[in-house]
Design an enzyme around this catalytic site. Structure first.
Site, PDB file in Angstrom:
ATOM      1  N   GLU A  48       4.294   2.581  -5.403  1.00 62.14           N
ATOM      2  CA  GLU A  48       3.898   1.350  -5.341  1.00 62.14           C
ATOM      3  C   GLU A  48       3.562   0.440  -5.518  1.00 62.14           C
ATOM      4  O   GLU A  48       2.399   0.296  -5.551  1.00 62.14           O
ATOM      5  CB  GLU A  48       4.546   1.604  -4.040  1.00 62.14           C
ATOM      6  CG  GLU A  48       4.318   0.558  -2.623  1.00 62.14           C
ATOM      7  CD  GLU A  48       3.331   0.454  -1.680  1.00 62.14           C
ATOM      8  OE1 GLU A  48       3.544  -0.593  -0.785  1.00 62.14           O
ATOM      9  OE2 GLU A  48       2.221   0.599  -1.863  1.00 62.14           O
TER      10      GLU A  48
ATOM     11  N   ASP B  78       1.682   5.615  -2.605  1.00 57.18           N
ATOM     12  CA  ASP B  78       1.153   4.414  -2.167  1.00 57.18           C
ATOM     13  C   ASP B  78       0.391   3.820  -2.760  1.00 57.18           C
ATOM     14  O   ASP B  78      -1.223   4.003  -3.868  1.00 57.18           O
ATOM     15  CB  ASP B  78       1.097   5.104  -0.836  1.00 57.18           C
ATOM     16  CG  ASP B  78       0.236   3.659   0.149  1.00 57.18           C
ATOM     17  OD1 ASP B  78       1.477   2.488   0.534  1.00 57.18           O
ATOM     18  OD2 ASP B  78      -0.698   3.451   0.334  1.00 57.18           O
TER      19      ASP B  78
END
Length: 1173
Positions: A913, A879
């Site tokens: 990401e 993330d």
């Protein structure tokens, strides 16, 4: 003996005089400007192609086929090298250096500037690369020279010693030793060599008397023991200037002190090899097509061919031992060709069974129906193919049909020093019925499925722009003179050039733009001209070339690709494929299975997914999300899903935290802390059950990992900090001060069990940022720093925007002012190796982890290895990777992949990401971390949204052809995870991305049925979303029974069953694009269309777009898998192998053969009620 000496002295003196003549040489046109108008290529009549493309061809010195035939002055005047090819130098032809033989280095024109110095023109080439000489005076002189040389040959044939004369004399039995010396020192052997190297049989036939007398002399020399070795079989020593025979005979002291240099050149026997190869090929073709070779001219040619063939066979049978080079050679001459590339000559021109080529040829159907053939067509084809067999420059290969010489495939290796280097570029070539009176037809096939334009002269539709082909203005095909060789050399030398950016019209010198264009082309070359050839099975036409090319040049290719800066994952994939080819002869699969395995990643949650985890005293709950997923897995796997993306299952700051508010990485729902034992998603035991079910179904598990921050500390600590400007986090807006922040993490739940898994407790030293000062009750971005008494900050620059307000800040916000970065405070602070948005984007939210601290690095590295070794996780989603150290990420990925390799024999999948519309930010991260990492293609998702908005507003800019522009799928398809939506883009989220619901089926068809990318399907689009802005499942249609069914399972199944094989794109309209997948053994292919055109016309009736595309076989019937109930959607393939495929506006269509195996599975039965199962 004396007469021979006199003849050769006279001949030598004539050659010496000819050196001074330059009227036979055509000097190139000068070019005084760079990049003038028309020096490039355009899309339509409003643009112009580079004018040098008009007539890029080799010299024609008396040869009707434009081969490298010698001009009248032959070898000495031209300074022949060992291989006798031509290039330019100071206005005169010089030998081309073929010594490397690795990648053909085509000759360059010369710019004779004002100062008279010769400069290679490179990209600024003159209007014509080289014009054929059309000089009547030169032709007359050549004819006279031919007559003189023929007379000399006839005389020598009588005078040379022979053991078969009617009356054998002493001279015939034992000629003086000086005879061999006279013959080898004369220009006479050079003339013979030049004649034997003439690659034009037609030219040789027109000079039959000269050639027959020359062959007789060669036969005479090769028949006698005294002359066979020195003159025929041994390498010749060609004198570089110096005295002629007459001077040597009467004034030997003339050479005293002179440095006479010699260059080693081919033996006459070697010079004859290509001539022999052509002759034998012509004899074979004449036997196969006798009618094409009827007539006196043909018989004269065939007679010469028989003479050449017989002489070559005789010389081969009576070859003398090869002597060592002369000791007095002043130079080493040209180096022999590189041994590793000798295979190129053997594989240059080969014939294959007709159907082997026809079935894969763009002009196959046209060729089968060709009739009314032009007279002399077959003879001309035979001549040209014979010539190609011996004249092709290194790096060009041809395959032709056994009985159809007019149907060919061409492969060109990208030349050295260009953005095409070592790539393999394929063309289809067909000689139409009126050939050679008209040029051949050519189609470029290496287009990335019709999406990539490798050069302004090579369109992504396959069009090849070249005036010789009649596809651009300029000097066109000249019947009787122009050749296929000229076309191929033009493409290799002029199109595959070092700076193709300049082939576009009207471009002046712009080194930066050219460099960027080359970088883009380099990536395309690796993906489409290298990797696309290294599939699970080698191409049946070019497999031999592909294997030899990549195996023999593996090290060179690795060096070139590394120097290009291509994505490390791509380099690893390429080199892995080559290594597999070296070891087994068959390319291996990619790291995560073969690309043709058609993986699908399924995101198993949305932001508001509900879950009822077990209470603290229990381990299982049927209403937990883990339990729900375990029940859903079989239907997902049956629909084609190959991997699932789990939510971050580490302990959050509350029982209902999604996990992005991470508290303890080591607690996966096992310890009683933060008011719960389980995570929101379920318990550690339920997670283990889910993992076990995945293994049973063959599904990989990708774990969502939040490494950049922590939340909900167990206590506060004092720390030195400075506030920073939110728009530029490098700018400090206050002096250092002590704050109180929640930075103490004791993990009491794990502490009660002896700090299970990890003893590490986090403190203020382990963070570098926070957003809350408990003492001041203030929210701000605080950068944690060292004690200012220890590390004072350098003085702030006055123009650094220090106050965080006023004009400096406004200018910074508007992007209008570029100031030097403020001086960095020494010691503790932000990581330098992060995204540069907001100056430095290390900080995102909560307590920001400091990966410069060795204890932090060690704990997080250990956690990654533990997840792989003890939980069953196969891969990771990282993330917000732009918010923590890129270099630490690279180290972390390396450790995780090594642990995975050791544990389960394969390396972990990792996807990062970076939520941005600027693809360069993503590629920068990919370049740094390398190791085959992937990234989500958020720019592609934004393209879906942009087109949706254009359609919604009725904008004229709505254009499907721009769908992948500036996306990861365009620039790094091998690293792209493609998606239509996710938990961050759903309504109500900070990154909400609007998208027309009616267009989602198009976007899913795009990511699921194309060859590039790793598609990810969103839970919310399949099962719907919850929360304040809940949405039903997307892409649903009436099932004809009063219910709604989703098209997404159909598209996933279509990917699993039919999305295989070569991809061809038909992106020729703004509102409708299409592509085909050719299929593979065991799997049929498919035809896909997506349309954003109007769904209805003014009368309210359905509006359709129809595309004619070649696919399948005549008579086959194709049906649309996505067609609504009751709609007829059948396509019958016509006799040309083409079909009219329809697609209704605002929809997608997927056509497969109506009797294809697996079609009975459609429509797919799929339960959309996830919460009721």
């Amino acid at each position: 003996m004396a007469i021979i000496w006199i003849l050769l002295c006279g001949y030598d003196r004539r050659r010496t005089a000819e050196r001074r003549r330059d009227s036979y040489f055509t000097k190139p046109t000068t070019s005084s400007s760079k990049g003038s108008n028309g020096a490039g290529v355009g899309y339509d009549s409003g643009h112009g192609h580079n004018s040098f493309m008009q007539m890029a061809q080799p010299f024609n010195y008396g040869s009707n086929y434009g081969m490298y035939a010698p001009p009248p002055s032959y070898e000495q005047a031209l300074n022949y090298g060992k291989y006798g090819m031509y290039t330019f130098g100071n206005g005169y032809p010089q030998p081309v250096n073929y010594s490397q033989y690795g990648a053909y280095q085509p000759p360059q024109p010369i710019n004779h500037g004002k100062d008279g110095m010769s400069q290679p023109l490179g990209k600024y080439a003159p209007s014509r690369y080289a014009q054929p000489v059309n000089n009547p005076a030169a032709s007359n002189t050549e004819a006279a020279d031919d007559e003189i040389t023929a007379c000399l040959m006839a005389c020598l044939d009588v005078l040379l010693p022979s053991l078969v004369n009617e009356s054998v004399q002493d001279f015939d039995l034992e000629p003086p030793l000086v005879l061999a010396a006279i013959l080898t020192q004369s220009n006479f052997l050079g003339t013979i060599a030049a004649l034997l190297r003439n690659d034009s049989l037609e030219d040789a036939t027109k000079r039959t008397r000269l050639y027959k007398t020359t062959l007789d002399v060669v036969n005479k020399l090769g028949s006698h023991h005294a002359t066979a070795g020195p003159t025929i079989h041994h390498a010749r020593q060609v004198q570089q200037g110096g005295p002629d025979i007459l001077s040597l005979s009467f004034a030997p002291s003339h050479t005293n002190g002179q440095d006479i240099k010699f260059e080693e050149a081919q033996s006459l026997a070697s010079c004859l090899r290509n001539f022999d190869k052509q002759s034998k090929n012509m004899l074979v073709n004449a036997k196969a097509h006798p009618q094409a070779f009827a007539g006196p001219d043909s018989e004269q040619m065939l007679s010469l061919c028989r003479g050449v063939s017989d002489l070559a066979d005789f010389l081969l049978a009576n070859a003398a031992p090869v002597a060592a080079p002369a000791a007095n050679s002043g130079g080493s001459g040209q180096a022999p060709p590189c041994a590793n590339d000798d295979w190129q000559t053997d594989l240059a021109v080969l014939e294959l069974p007709d159907e082997e080529i026809m079935s894969r040829h763009s002009y196959g159907q046209v060729a089968r129906s060709a009739h009314n053939l032009a007279p002399g067509r077959m003879k001309s084809l035979s001549l040209q193919l014979s010539n190609l067999m011996t004249s092709l420059p290194p790096g060009i290969f041809i395959r032709h049909c056994a009985s159809r010489l007019d149907v060919m495939k061409v492969l060109i290796i990208g030349p050295k020093g260009t953005p095409y280097e070592n790539g393999l570029f394929e063309f289809d070539l067909f000689c139409p019925s009126n050939f050679p009176n008209a040029p051949p037809n050519m189609l470029f096939r290496t287009t990335g499925g019709g999406r990539v334009r490798f050069n302004p002269n090579l369109y992504n539709c396959g069009k090849v722009c070249l005036s010789l082909l009649g596809t651009w203005q300029g000097e066109t095909w000249q019947p009787g003179k122009s050749t296929i060789l000229q076309v191929l050399v033009s493409i290799q030398a002029m199109i595959f050039c070092d700076e193709p950016w300049y082939n576009e019209p009207g471009r002046s010198a712009n080194p930066i733009a050219s460099m960027r264009h080359n970088q883009e082309l380099q990536g395309y070359t690796v993906r489409h001209a290298m990797l696309d050839w290294l599939g699970p099975e080698l191409d049946p036409v070019w497999g031999d070339v592909v294997e030899r090319h990549f195996v023999t040049r593996a090290r060179e290719i690795e060096g070139v690709v590394s120097g290009w800066g291509v994505h490390q994952g791509t380099r690893m994939q390429l080199m892995g494929a080559i290594e597999g080819l070296q070891s087994s002869g068959t390319p291996p699969t990619t790291l995560h299975g073969n690309q043709d395995d058609n993986r699908i990643l399924f995101q198993t949650f949305e932001w508001h997914t509900t879950s009822q985890p077990p209470p603290p005293n229990a381990t299982h709950s049927p209403a937990s999300h883990y339990a729900r997923l375990t029940r859903l897995l079989p239907s997902l796997a049956a629909s084609g899903v190959t991997a699932i993306w789990l939510p971050p299952g580490c302990k959050a700051n509350s029982p209902q935290g999604n996990g992005y508010d991470c508290y303890d990485l080591w607690d996966l729902g096992e310890f009683d802390q933060k008011w719960t034992r389980s995570t929101k998603w379920g318990s550690r035991e339920e997670m283990a059950d889910l993992m076990g079910r995945c293994r049973e179904l063959g599904l990989e598990v990708v774990w969502d990992s939040v490494l950049n921050h922590k939340t909900a500390g167990d206590g506060t600590q004092e720390a030195w900090a400075v506030e920073v400007d939110g728009e530029d986090r490098r700018v400090e807006i206050c002096s250092p001060k002590k704050i109180e922040a929640w930075l103490r993490y004791d993990f009491p739940g794990r502490e009660n069990e002896g700090m299970k898994y990890s003893p590490f407790k986090w403190r203020a030293d382990h963070f570098n940022g926070i957003d809350w000062d408990q003492r001041a009750q203030k929210n701000a971005i605080y950068k944690l720093v060292d004690d200012p008494a220890t590390y004072p900050k350098p003085q702030q620059q006055s123009d650094g925007g220090g106050g965080g307000s006023g004009m400096n800040r406004l200018a910074r916000l508007a992007g209008k002012m570029k100031s030097a970065p403020p001086p960095r405070r020494p010691g503790k602070g932000w990581a330098d190796d992060v995204d540069d948005m907001h100056g430095n984007y290390d900080y995102l939210m909560f307590a920001n982890v400091d990966f410069q601290h060795p204890e932090v690095r060690q704990d997080v590295l250990k956690w990654g290895e533990w997840m792989v070794q003890f939980t069953g996780v196969d891969g990771f989603r990282l993330d917000a990777v732009q918010h923590f150290s890129y270099n630490f990420t690279r180290e972390w990925i390396a450790r995780v992949r090594a642990a995975s390799q050791q544990t389960r024999g394969r390396k972990s999948f990792v996807v990062g990401e970076i939520w941005t519309g600027e693809v360069e930010r993503i590629t920068k991260w990919l370049d740094v971390v390398g190791q085959g990492a992937y990234a989500y293609d958020s720019p592609l998702l934004y393209s879906f949204s942009r087109i949706s908005e254009d359609v919604h507003t009725g904008s004229v800019n709505a254009d499907l052809r721009t769908i992948i522009r500036n996306s990861l799928l365009e620039l790094r398809p091998e690293a792209a995870v493609t998606l239509v939506a996710n938990h961050d883009t759903q309504p109500g989220q900070a990154s909400f991305t609007p998208m027309l619901a009616s267009l989602k089926p198009l976007w899913y068809a795009f990511i699921l049925l194309r060859q590039e990318g790793y598609p990810c399907v969103f839970w919310g689009d399949v099962y719907g979303t919850k929360g304040p802005k809940a949405e039903p499942p997307a892409c649903t249609v009436d099932d004809g029974k009063g219910w709604r069914r989703s098209l997404i399972p159909d598209l996933m199944m279509a990917r699993r069953m039919f999305a295989y094989g070569e991809q061809k794109d038909y992106w020729d309209a703004m509102s409708c694009i299409a592509w085909t997948r050719e299929g593979r053994p065991g799997n049929d292919g498919c035809v896909v269309l997506i349309s954003i055109g109007p769904a209805q016309d003014k009368k309210g009736e359905a509006k359709w777009t129809v595309k004619r595309m070649p696919f399948g076989r005549p008579g086959e019937v194709y049906v649309d898998l996505l067609a609504n109930v009751g709609e007829k959607a059948e396509v019958r393939i016509d006799e040309k192998g083409e079909g009219l495929f329809p697609c209704k506006g605002m929809s997608a269509s997927v056509f497969v053969r109506q009797d294809a195996p697996g079609i009975e599975r459609f429509p797919v039965s799929f339960n959309l009620d996830a919460y009721g199962q």
